[in-house]
Scaffold this motif. Sequence first.
Motif, PDB file in Angstrom:
ATOM      1  N   TRP A 118       0.845  -1.196   0.000  1.00 39.08           N
ATOM      2  CA  TRP A 118       0.000   0.000   0.000  1.00 39.08           C
ATOM      3  C   TRP A 118       0.878   1.242   0.000  1.00 39.08           C
ATOM      4  N   SER A 119       0.583   2.180  -0.877  1.00 32.37           N
ATOM      5  CA  SER A 119       1.286   3.450  -0.917  1.00 32.37           C
ATOM      6  C   SER A 119       0.367   4.527  -0.348  1.00 32.37           C
ATOM      7  N   GLU A 120       0.706   5.031   0.831  1.00 33.51           N
ATOM      8  CA  GLU A 120      -0.112   6.062   1.471  1.00 33.51           C
ATOM      9  C   GLU A 120      -0.053   7.367   0.682  1.00 33.51           C
ATOM     10  N   ASP A 121       1.106   7.644   0.068  1.00 30.50           N
ATOM     11  CA  ASP A 121       1.255   8.873  -0.716  1.00 30.50           C
ATOM     12  C   ASP A 121       0.374   8.859  -1.957  1.00 30.50           C
ATOM     13  N   GLY A 122       0.375   7.746  -2.665  1.00 30.13           N
ATOM     14  CA  GLY A 122      -0.404   7.648  -3.894  1.00 30.13           C
ATOM     15  C   GLY A 122      -1.807   7.131  -3.686  1.00 30.13           C
ATOM     16  N   GLY A 124      -2.610   0.029  -8.647  1.00 32.34           N
ATOM     17  CA  GLY A 124      -1.967   0.918  -9.604  1.00 32.34           C
ATOM     18  C   GLY A 124      -2.697   2.216  -9.884  1.00 32.34           C
ATOM     19  N   THR A 125      -3.935   2.335  -9.451  1.00 34.51           N
ATOM     20  CA  THR A 125      -4.673   3.582  -9.657  1.00 34.51           C
ATOM     21  C   THR A 125      -5.062   4.152  -8.295  1.00 34.51           C
ATOM     22  N   PRO A 126      -4.954   5.459  -8.132  1.00 33.03           N
ATOM     23  CA  PRO A 126      -5.292   6.062  -6.832  1.00 33.03           C
ATOM     24  C   PRO A 126      -6.758   5.838  -6.466  1.00 33.03           C
ATOM     25  N   ALA A 159      -9.043   9.920   1.488  1.00 36.13           N
ATOM     26  CA  ALA A 159      -8.903  10.694   2.720  1.00 36.13           C
ATOM     27  C   ALA A 159     -10.260  10.875   3.407  1.00 36.13           C
ATOM     28  N   GLN A 160     -11.299  11.139   2.626  1.00 35.36           N
ATOM     29  CA  GLN A 160     -12.628  11.313   3.197  1.00 35.36           C
ATOM     30  C   GLN A 160     -13.128   9.996   3.818  1.00 35.36           C
ATOM     31  N   MET A 161     -12.942   8.887   3.079  1.00 39.39           N
ATOM     32  CA  MET A 161     -13.374   7.594   3.615  1.00 39.39           C
ATOM     33  C   MET A 161     -12.629   7.266   4.900  1.00 39.39           C
ATOM     34  N   LYS A 162     -11.336   7.542   4.914  1.00 41.65           N
ATOM     35  CA  LYS A 162     -10.531   7.251   6.095  1.00 41.65           C
ATOM     36  C   LYS A 162     -11.044   8.040   7.295  1.00 41.65           C
TER      37      LYS A 162
END
Length: 170
Positions: A79-83, A135-137, A142-145
């Motif tokens: 998991w990429s938190e940035d992307g 592979g796709t953001p 952020a809202q769901m989190k």
Amino acid sequence: MVWKPELSEFVLNQLVQLVRSGVCFNLGFKEEQMKMVAADVLAFTSMHVTSLQIYNHIRNWRTKWCVIVKMKSDCILEWSEDGCCFCAADEESVDEYIQVVSLIKFLHMHVSLSSALTVVPCSLQHYPRHRQYVGTPVTNYAQMKTIFTLRFVCRAQLFQTNLLLASQGN
């Protein structure tokens, strides 16, 4: 009703504002809060939506959130938190993940407990909804989190408060 991405983002942002204002929704948002969001949608787009439509839309986003959390907990894909997306070294990693999830769901759905855990034969299903996050953001991550993570924090606080009150009562 077809929810456009802009409208979905608006609704999720309204819910984030509710959560940040201190609304505790241990069993979900209340009807009055859904009506407030529906009124905000009406003011924003001049389109009438019911609180039930908003509730169902939130359920769809919650389903997406559950898939993402499950994929993160499986630790097969990175998991990429940035992307805000899952990264795989190659296509084989993605296929391996899909096969593992398919096998687990197959066994969970088709194991007969009454016949001493014998598997009922039928074809394995693949779950392409998992593949869409590789592979796709993830849109509106952020809202769901904010909405769904704080929901469980709020529920845990309620549980702890009930335990505290129960211990004080004895």
